[in-house]
Design an enzyme around this catalytic site. Sequence first.
Site, PDB file in Angstrom:
ATOM      1  N   LYS A 156       0.841  -1.198   0.000  1.00  0.00           N
ATOM      2  CA  LYS A 156       0.000   0.000   0.000  1.00  0.00           C
ATOM      3  C   LYS A 156       0.874   1.245   0.000  1.00  0.00           C
ATOM      4  CE  LYS A 156      -3.839   1.996   2.707  1.00  0.00           C
ATOM      5  NZ  LYS A 156      -4.696   1.777   3.903  1.00  0.00           N
ATOM      6  N   SER A 195      -9.405   1.768   3.300  1.00  0.00           N
ATOM      7  CA  SER A 195      -8.552   2.528   2.408  1.00  0.00           C
ATOM      8  C   SER A 195      -7.564   1.659   1.636  1.00  0.00           C
ATOM      9  CB  SER A 195      -7.792   3.596   3.217  1.00  0.00           C
ATOM     10  OG  SER A 195      -6.918   2.988   4.170  1.00  0.00           O
ATOM     11  N   SER A 201      -9.936  -0.620   7.354  1.00  0.00           N
ATOM     12  CA  SER A 201      -9.274  -0.384   6.069  1.00  0.00           C
ATOM     13  C   SER A 201      -8.546  -1.588   5.499  1.00  0.00           C
ATOM     14  CB  SER A 201      -8.306   0.799   6.181  1.00  0.00           C
ATOM     15  OG  SER A 201      -9.024   2.002   6.289  1.00  0.00           O
TER      16      SER A 201
END
Length: 503
Positions: free
Chosen positions: A84, A164, A188
């Site tokens: 990420k 996210s 997330s």
Amino acid sequence: MSALASTTGLAALLAAGSIALADDHSSTGFDAVTDVAERIERIETHDSGPHGLNAVIVYSKTAGFKARELADAGILKGRSVLVKDNIETEEWATTAGSYALLENFTRRDAPLIANLREAGGLVLGKANLSEWANIRSNDSTSGWSAVGGLTRNPHATDRNACGSSSGSGSAVAAGFAWAAIGTETNGSITCPASINGIVGFKPSVGLVSRTHVVPISSTQDTAGPMTQNVHDAALLLSAIAGEDPADAATLGVPRIEDYTAGLDTFSLEGVRIGVMRNQIGNRADVRAVFETALGDLERAGAVLVDIEFEPNREMYGDSFTVLMFELREEMGKYLSSIPEMPGGKTPRSLADLIAFNEENADIELRFFGQDLFEQAEATTDREAYEQARENAVRIAGEETLDTLLADNDVQFLVAPTRGPSWVSDLVNGDNFNGSIGFGSPAAIAGYPHLTVPMGAVEKLPVGISFFGAKWADHDVLKAGAAYERARTATLPAPTFEPWSPAE
């Protein structure tokens, strides 16, 4: 496996579990070089274009050379991992999805990435995300960042990938990498994992270092694995977990060396599991899939205990105060640590980010604003913050999860993770169904939370969540693996096309 020539071919392989490594629990027969070449081909085929997933911000087209070097290294032996893009890697900029950090080349690895490399993991690239990990505005659309665009769900490209860690979830579901690393403050990792039909594990806070990760909250932030199955999540956790002198939360933590140990043999026979009945939600279709999963658990020998419970909602408001206060403080610390970027306009505070967004509103504020940034900048009462933090952590942990486990004499709690994915809408934002799920207490208290695919609603994946006590990460993983073996539901395959009704 031959090169994939069509979307249909990939979908069939995914459905059959034939993607390389998806069910391979050993290194026998695994060719890291061939595998990474096929992963890159999938990225090139399915990540761009009108219905492309936008799951990957950057990747190494020459990763095969590194895979050859790592083929016999560590426990991962060259397995590919997407990271990420709020986690620093030495090769690429770490942008958190914002143009404010477009040139943030720190040339350093986060300690969790250093651990990954030492374990033989291949860092394939950086995954898209909800910009600033979805903490900029209440009206955001999950999966959108100014740098990466809107992440799409491979099961329905007009549907949301949740956030996210949207790119991490979408990419693993699409077979772009063996695994991905996401981060979670509240949902997330687990939401995008559930909605994209993969396994996601949010460890107990402190198991994995947060140093050199763009922060929201020192209380709730953690990184964790996102994979095709529970074994691989446990293997990746074994690689990235570790003590870090720069992150006090990691010191003295009761870790184990191998989180895959005992997963294949753990039995649910006689294991008492609490069913969070009030958190199943108001959708009959989700309830039906969940009831099938409960039946699988019972057939595997679990003793199910129905629990009717409504949490003390004070923890939500207190947790929000914690996030707002810590965002300003932690973001300032992080931005102060990064090297000067070209042009001499390196942001050093949350106030600098707010100003950048205002100056670049056509890029950054086109679809939604920065009301949460502005609220965080104004949240400065330390005494109120410390009281809110004490309240939130106590209510979520001791008074909710610990009490539920003890009073009902259960080892785990289960609930649906989320409902199915919604239509992405950059104008109106997300359309969450807030009646489904029980993830917030574990997020607020820093307890483990595992989501495992349990089936689908109209071809859209949904997951089942397993919760346990603080530091019971290994036990939670073993329970999830046992459910995975007992699961009878047919899991949907990605279509790489917009959603259409089932025939």
